[in-house]
Every structure is written in structure tokens, then in C-alpha cells.
Design a protein around this motif. Structure first.
Motif: not given
Ligand code: COS
Length: 382
Positions: A138-144, A146-152, A211-222
Motif C-alpha cells: 500500500t502506497r502513501a505518496t506525499k502531495d502537498g 497530505a499523503y495519498v493512499l492507494n492499495g488494499s 478487506d479495506v481498499t484505498f483508492d486515492n485517499v487523501r490523508v492529512p499529513a498531520e
């Protein structure tokens, strides 16, 4: 923080009565309907069970590890599905936050976790990352900001009820192992987060995994828990603690089964006498008792060491390994002592036999515990 002896004894007595009078009569119903009654969950909240391990300043009971294990033994004396209703809030769903959260994160979430208004889940396991939990994809990619989560994620306990997930995701794909993983507090209602249907399981009906799926979930960096790259260590320390709690539950189930076996063997007559009079039956009861006492001693001793501030990675793994294997053997002997009655559903013994099977698998398989024990022992030189 430890309670005074009187308060601790009162708590244990209250939990024991709740288990005996309220939960045990519902065991068959919960198993057959695969549903935990809302009124029972409400009573668990009133008793403070969701907040057993949460610091007092956030509304929890703030139990020491030893006290939590004593309570977990009591809770083990009924179907483990009941404990699961609040088990994630007490353990793997909250402890990352308790150990590594900022004051702001704790203030935001812990009071609701302690009261049971916020249900939590721990999302580490993935389809390709089970025992090899450092290989999360599962990836968490920093974007401003927030982190954008993708995976399951897979087999996530209480995911269908959860409001808040602790999610381990890879922030640094150039680091393939645990070092590239970070932990995040992810609220359920963020867009792109979806939860699958509960799996059909061998046992513990009434407790659910999905199962839990993350499809471009924007999680605040905090909402990152701990530093970047520290997520695997957060998960491991949460599991060290969780493994002790599970050990205590195994002890409680074994104690329950022994009590049931003694009652049945004293009633059931064959060859003109109660089967409890036969030494081969007594031998099975003696084995069950001996192993249960040994598991309890190991679990409580390790809990006290942890309360004293010692590292207990190896000891917690040993307790989980021994206690979960032990309760499997006890459940097997319980079926044997009950004979045909142990194999049919009416007596509940076959249900426990199925329920306890997962203890050897979740929060680390027996084989992973062996790996942890061996590594630590080799490292320590004995
Ligand atoms: N506490 C603190 N840090 C720990 C730790 C612990 N209990 N266990 C490992 N770490 C650290 C190590 O010190 C190491 O740090 P450095 O890179 O700074 O040296 C890092 O984490 C990686 O550890 P390690 O090399 O031991 O990782 P491995 O990939 O070899 O795997 C096991 C470790 C097998 C023990 C781990 O993957 C595991 O426990 N797997 C089972 C997971 C599990 O229980 N899943 C159940 C689902 S959750 S209900």
C-alpha cells in the motif's frame, strides 16, 4: 498506571459477573446469528471495556499490562467474539496512537476510543504481506499537505464497524523493507476508502474481518503517526503488546474449558461411575490444568516485566506461542472428554474448538513467534 488492589479486585469481579451473567447465556445466539447485540455493546461501553488500556487523562481506565491481562483472562471465559467487539480499541487499534501519537492526535481521538464512540482497526496485513509484514505494498505518496493512499488491506478485524484505522503504508518505495513504511491515522469517512463484506470464517462468529481498499485517499499529513519510515516499528511494538493480551485470553478460554470438562466429567456416568473417576480422563484434565497454569505464569510474568519498563519482544512472542498452542491442545482434549457431546453443537465445546484456532494465526503465527524467539535468543547468546 496501576490501580489500588481494591479497585482492581472490584473491576475483575464486575467483569467476571458480566461474563457469567450477561455474555455466557448469549454465546449460542451470537454464534448462530453472527451478530453482536447492540445492547450488549452498549453495556460494554458503560463498563469501560473499550477504554481498558487508554490513559486516564483521555477517559480510559489506564490499566497496567498486568491488570489488562487479568481482565483479559476473565474475558476469555466466554466466546472470544465478545472480546473482539472492543479488543481492537484496547489493543492494536489504539496502542500505536497511545505510544506514538502527538498530544493533538491523542486529544482528538483517544476520548472517543475510550468511550467506544470511535471504533478502531489496525490495517497492516495485505494480500501479499501476511507474515512478511515488512513487505506492505500500500502506497502513501506525499502531495502537498497530505499523503495519498492507494492499495488494499486484508482480514482487518472490526473494519466493518471502524471509524478510525491505523494504516501501515509505504512512503519510500526505494526502501523495500520496514524502513520505507509509515503509519497513518485514517478516518473511515475519507473519500476513496471502502470496506468489503465480512469474510465467512471457521469460528468466532459475531466478530468480523474485512478487506479495506484505498483508492486515492487523501490523508492529512498531520495524521501521520510517528516519523516517516517508523511505521513498521510502530506496528511491531503494537503487536508486542497485543500478543500478551491474546496470551491472557487463551488462558481464560482454557480455564473455561477445564471448568466445563470437570462439570461434565463429574455428571457423565459410564461403566457405573462418573467418568471423572477414570484415571485416563483425569490425566487429560491434569494436562490441561498444568499447561494452563504454565501459560498463565509466563503471561503474567511477562506483563509485569513490561510494566517495569523492560523490553519483552521475545517473552511476549513466547507467551503468545505457548498460550495459543496450549489452548488448542486443551480444546482438543475438551472435545475428547465430552466425547460425542463434544462433537455436536449443543454443548458449545466444538464452537470453542473452532474459535481458538485463530489464536495460533493472528497477531503473528506460531511460526513467526518461533522466529522472533529464536532471533532474540541467538542475539542474547542464550
Ligand atoms: N519492536 C521494535 N522494533 C522492531 C521489532 C519490535 N518488536 N521487531 C522488529 N523491529 C525493528 C527491527 O529492529 C528493525 O529495525 P532496524 O531496521 O532499524 O534494524 C526493523 O524493525 C525490521 O525488523 P526485522 O529485520 O526483524 O524485520 P523482518 O522483515 O525480518 O520481520 C517479523 C520481522 C517476521 C518479526 C515481522 O514481520 C512480524 O512480526 N511478522 C508477523 C506480523 C504479524 O504479526 N501479523 C499479524 C497481523 S496484524 S493482526
Amino acid at each position: 498506571m496501576a490501580l489500588d488492589a481494591e479497585t482492581r479486585d472490584q473491576l475483575i469481579d464486575t467483569v467476571r459477573r458480566f461474563v457469567t451473567e450477561r455474555l455466557r447465556p448469549l454465546e449460542a445466539q451470537v454464534s448462530e446469528t453472527d451478530t453482536m447485540p447492540d445492547d450488549v455493546v452498549a453495556e460494554m461501553k458503560e463498563l469501560g471495556l473499550f477504554g481498558l488500556s487508554i490513559p486516564a487523562e483521555y477517559g480510559g481506565l489506564d490499566l497496567s499490562m498486568e491488570e489488562e491481562c487479568l481482565v483479559a483472562v476473565e474475558l476469555g471465559r466466554t466466546s472470544p467474539a465478545f472480546r473482539s467487539a472492543f479488543g481492537t480499541n484496547v489493543g492494536i487499534g489504539s496502542q500505536g496512537l497511545v505510544m506514538f501519537g502527538t498530544d493533538e492526535q491523542k486529544t482528538r481521538y483517544l476520548p472517543g476510543i475510550a468511550s467506544g464512540d470511535i471504533i478502531t482497526s489496525f490495517a497492516l496485513t495485505e494480500p501479499e504481506a501476511g507474515s512478511d509484514s515488512a513487505s506492505v505494498q500500500t502506497r502513501a505518496t506525499k502531495d502537498g499537505d497530505a499523503y495519498v493512499l492507494n492499495g488494499s488491506k486484508r482480514y482487518i478485524t472490526n473494519a466493518n464497524k471502524a471509524h478510525l484505522f491505523t494504516v501501515m503504508a509505504r512512503t519510500d518505495p526505494s526502501k523495500p523493507g520496514g524502513g520505507g513504511v509509515s503509519a497513518f491515522l485514517v478516518p473511515r469517512d475519507l473519500p476513496g476508502l471502502s470496506v468489503g463484506k465480512p469474510e465467512k470464517k471457521m469460528g468466532q462468529q459475531g466478530a468480523h474481518i474485512c478487506d479495506v481498499t484505498f483508492d486515492n485517499v487523501r490523508v492529512p499529513a498531520e495524521n501521520r503517526l510517528g516519523a516517516e519510515g517508523e511505521g513498521f516499528k510502530v506496528a511491531m511494538q503494537v503487536l508486542d503488546r497485543g500478543r500478551l493480551h491474546i496470551s491472557a485470553v487463551c488462558v481464560g478460554v482454557a480455564e473455561r474449558l477445564i471448568t466445563d470438562c470437570v462439570a461434565y466429567a463429574s455428571e457423565r456416568k459410564q461403566f457405573g461411575q462418573a467418568i471423572s473417576q477414570f484415571q485416563l480422563v483425569q490425566g487429560m484434565i491434569a494436562d490441561c490444568k498444568t499447561e494452563t497454569l504454565a501459560a498463565k505464569a509466563l503471561t503474567m510474568e511477562t506483563a509485569r516485566k513490561r510494566d517495569a519498563g523492560q523490553g519483552v519482544t521475545m517473552e511476549a512472542a513466547a507467551a503468545k506461542y505457548f498460550a495459543s498452542e496450549m489452548v488448542g491442545r486443551v480444546a482438543d482434549k475438551a472435545v475428547q472428554i465430552f466425547g460425542g457431546a463434544g462433537y455436536v453443537a449443543d454443548y458449545g465445546i466444538e464452537r470453542f474448538y473452532r474459535d481458538v484456532r485463530i489464536f495460533r494465526i493472528y497477531e503473528g503465527t506460531s511460526q513467526i513467534q518461533q522466529v522472533v524467539i529464536a532471533r532474540e535468543t541467538l542475539k542474547r547468546g542464550g
